[in-house]
Motif scaffolding. Structure first.
Motif, PDB file in Angstrom:
ATOM      1  N   ASN A 189      38.805  78.496  74.824  1.00 46.52           N
ATOM      2  CA  ASN A 189      39.289  77.490  75.219  1.00 46.52           C
ATOM      3  C   ASN A 189      38.434  75.790  74.977  1.00 46.52           C
ATOM      4  N   VAL A 190      39.475  74.804  75.343  1.00 43.52           N
ATOM      5  CA  VAL A 190      38.611  73.223  75.150  1.00 43.52           C
ATOM      6  C   VAL A 190      37.646  73.015  76.906  1.00 43.52           C
ATOM      7  N   PRO A 191      36.435  72.694  76.916  1.00 46.36           N
ATOM      8  CA  PRO A 191      36.245  72.968  77.978  1.00 46.36           C
ATOM      9  C   PRO A 191      36.837  71.929  79.041  1.00 46.36           C
ATOM     10  N   LYS A 192      36.562  72.067  80.405  1.00 42.69           N
ATOM     11  CA  LYS A 192      37.599  70.370  80.800  1.00 42.69           C
ATOM     12  C   LYS A 192      36.840  68.801  80.928  1.00 42.69           C
ATOM     13  N   ALA A 193      35.620  69.077  81.176  1.00 44.85           N
ATOM     14  CA  ALA A 193      34.637  68.298  80.893  1.00 44.85           C
ATOM     15  C   ALA A 193      34.955  67.108  79.426  1.00 44.85           C
ATOM     16  N   LEU A 194      34.732  68.355  78.499  1.00 44.21           N
ATOM     17  CA  LEU A 194      35.432  67.772  76.943  1.00 44.21           C
ATOM     18  C   LEU A 194      36.405  66.943  76.898  1.00 44.21           C
ATOM     19  N   LEU A 195      37.681  67.268  77.934  1.00 43.15           N
ATOM     20  CA  LEU A 195      38.676  67.340  77.584  1.00 43.15           C
ATOM     21  C   LEU A 195      39.063  65.193  78.459  1.00 43.15           C
ATOM     22  N   ASP A 196      38.218  65.804  79.909  1.00 44.81           N
ATOM     23  CA  ASP A 196      37.368  64.464  80.155  1.00 44.81           C
ATOM     24  C   ASP A 196      37.583  63.138  79.694  1.00 44.81           C
ATOM     25  N   LEU A 197      36.239  62.943  79.177  1.00 39.23           N
ATOM     26  CA  LEU A 197      34.912  62.838  78.459  1.00 39.23           C
ATOM     27  C   LEU A 197      35.497  62.042  77.052  1.00 39.23           C
ATOM     28  N   MET A 198      36.824  63.011  76.720  1.00 40.79           N
ATOM     29  CA  MET A 198      38.064  62.065  75.364  1.00 40.79           C
ATOM     30  C   MET A 198      38.739  60.891  75.730  1.00 40.79           C
ATOM     31  N   ARG A 199      39.263  62.029  77.217  1.00 39.56           N
ATOM     32  CA  ARG A 199      40.104  61.345  77.931  1.00 39.56           C
ATOM     33  C   ARG A 199      39.798  59.232  77.874  1.00 39.56           C
ATOM     34  N   GLU A 200      38.357  59.811  78.346  1.00 40.16           N
ATOM     35  CA  GLU A 200      37.921  58.317  78.744  1.00 40.16           C
ATOM     36  C   GLU A 200      37.434  56.808  77.851  1.00 40.16           C
ATOM     37  N   ASN A 201      37.873  58.164  76.586  1.00 36.59           N
ATOM     38  CA  ASN A 201      37.019  57.410  75.224  1.00 36.59           C
ATOM     39  C   ASN A 201      37.992  57.009  74.581  1.00 36.59           C
ATOM     40  N   ARG A 202      38.917  58.247  74.270  1.00 32.63           N
ATOM     41  CA  ARG A 202      39.701  57.833  73.501  1.00 32.63           C
ATOM     42  C   ARG A 202      39.128  57.778  72.073  1.00 32.63           C
ATOM     43  N   VAL A 203      38.334  58.463  72.000  1.00 31.77           N
ATOM     44  CA  VAL A 203      37.813  58.322  70.782  1.00 31.77           C
ATOM     45  C   VAL A 203      37.683  59.541  68.800  1.00 31.77           C
ATOM     46  N   THR A 204      38.641  60.207  69.308  1.00 38.73           N
ATOM     47  CA  THR A 204      38.706  61.637  68.693  1.00 38.73           C
ATOM     48  C   THR A 204      40.246  62.220  68.181  1.00 38.73           C
ATOM     49  N   GLU A 205      40.387  63.268  67.129  1.00 37.82           N
ATOM     50  CA  GLU A 205      41.248  63.613  66.389  1.00 37.82           C
ATOM     51  C   GLU A 205      40.906  64.590  66.550  1.00 37.82           C
ATOM     52  N   TRP A 206      41.511  66.049  66.916  1.00 39.30           N
ATOM     53  CA  TRP A 206      41.087  67.138  67.009  1.00 39.30           C
ATOM     54  C   TRP A 206      41.885  67.989  66.150  1.00 39.30           C
ATOM     55  N   ASP A 207      40.985  68.882  64.770  1.00 39.24           N
ATOM     56  CA  ASP A 207      41.769  70.023  64.168  1.00 39.24           C
ATOM     57  C   ASP A 207      42.094  70.696  64.649  1.00 39.24           C
ATOM     58  N   ILE A 208      43.549  71.436  64.879  1.00 40.47           N
ATOM     59  CA  ILE A 208      43.748  72.166  64.869  1.00 40.47           C
ATOM     60  C   ILE A 208      44.234  73.108  64.083  1.00 40.47           C
ATOM     61  N   GLN A 209      43.756  74.460  64.213  1.00 45.76           N
ATOM     62  CA  GLN A 209      44.155  75.940  63.090  1.00 45.76           C
ATOM     63  C   GLN A 209      44.472  77.139  63.781  1.00 45.76           C
ATOM     64  N   ASN A 210      44.932  77.968  63.526  1.00 47.70           N
ATOM     65  CA  ASN A 210      45.877  79.207  63.623  1.00 47.70           C
ATOM     66  C   ASN A 210      44.709  80.702  63.624  1.00 47.70           C
ATOM     67  N   ALA A 211      44.571  80.465  63.160  1.00 47.55           N
ATOM     68  CA  ALA A 211      43.872  81.848  62.810  1.00 47.55           C
ATOM     69  C   ALA A 211      43.018  81.940  61.547  1.00 47.55           C
TER      70      ALA A 211
END
Length: 207
Positions: A9-31
């Protein structure tokens, strides 16, 4: 670009960092059917991560259902690889993904035409952090901020499941901003009409 881990899963610290900077696109794959990874990850295993990423206003990028080499597939098979995760993310978030990064960067005209028919834009990258090689944080930062292709319009590839990516991102972002770069979502960065993609992953205006 920040690729969602195949098994974590995505570490909370990483989500917080991305929230602060709003810099990314997340690639989502299922399987993923390679290297012993089990199917139904991360969309179905970590639905709350997907919701949190969407809620924070990041782009959600489609990275296929089974991580196959898309150039070896028929148009119908390409569509299935695109639309299965699309429908799952839509059900979770209410959002229609429009960005698709082909596994391995592998694409052909069949995929490009299929993406258009699915209302998607194909995405490549021109700066690879090589974090997937498990370099330490300082090496990852240097690989990105001193990369020969780094420039206006660059797309940087990182993976949240790599060992030292989360540790490297804060200084990497500060260094890039110190060089005068503004970091924006991929959907705001890319050309959407009348472009080609060079072999180094960069878009160019014109056919």
């Amino acid at each position: 670009l920040l690729q969602e881990s195949k098994e974590e899963n995505v570490p909370k610290a990483l989500l917080d960092l991305m929230r602060e900077n709003r810099v990314t696109e997340w690639d989502i794959q299922n399987a993923v059917e390679e290297k012993g990874y089990f199917p139904n990850m991360p969309i179905e295993k970590y639905p709350e991560d997907v919701k949190a990423i969407a809620k924070d206003g990041h782009d959600l990028g489609n990275h296929s259902e089974n991580h196959k080499q898309m150039s070896r597939l028929t148009a119908n098979e390409c569509m299935e690889e695109i639309m299965k995760p699309h429908q799952k993310v839509k059900a979770l978030t209410g959002k229609d993904m429009i960005l698709f990064r082909p596994p391995y960067g592998d694409y052909n005209n069949t995929l490009i035409q299929t993406l258009k028919g699915c209302n998607y834009y194909g995405i490549q990258w021109d700066v690879d952090s090589l974090d997937w090689k498990d370099y330490d944080a300082s090496t990852i930062i240097r690989k990105v901020t001193e990369h020969k292709h780094l420039g206006n319009g660059s797309i940087i590839l990182c993976h949240n499941g790599a060992k030292h990516t989360a540790e490297a991102l804060d200084e990497m972002i500060r260094t890039l901003k110190g060089k005068g770069y503004e970091l924006v979502p991929v959907s705001q960065l890319i050309l959407k009409d009348n472009y080609t993609i060079r072999s180094d992953g960069r878009q160019c205006p014109g056919k």
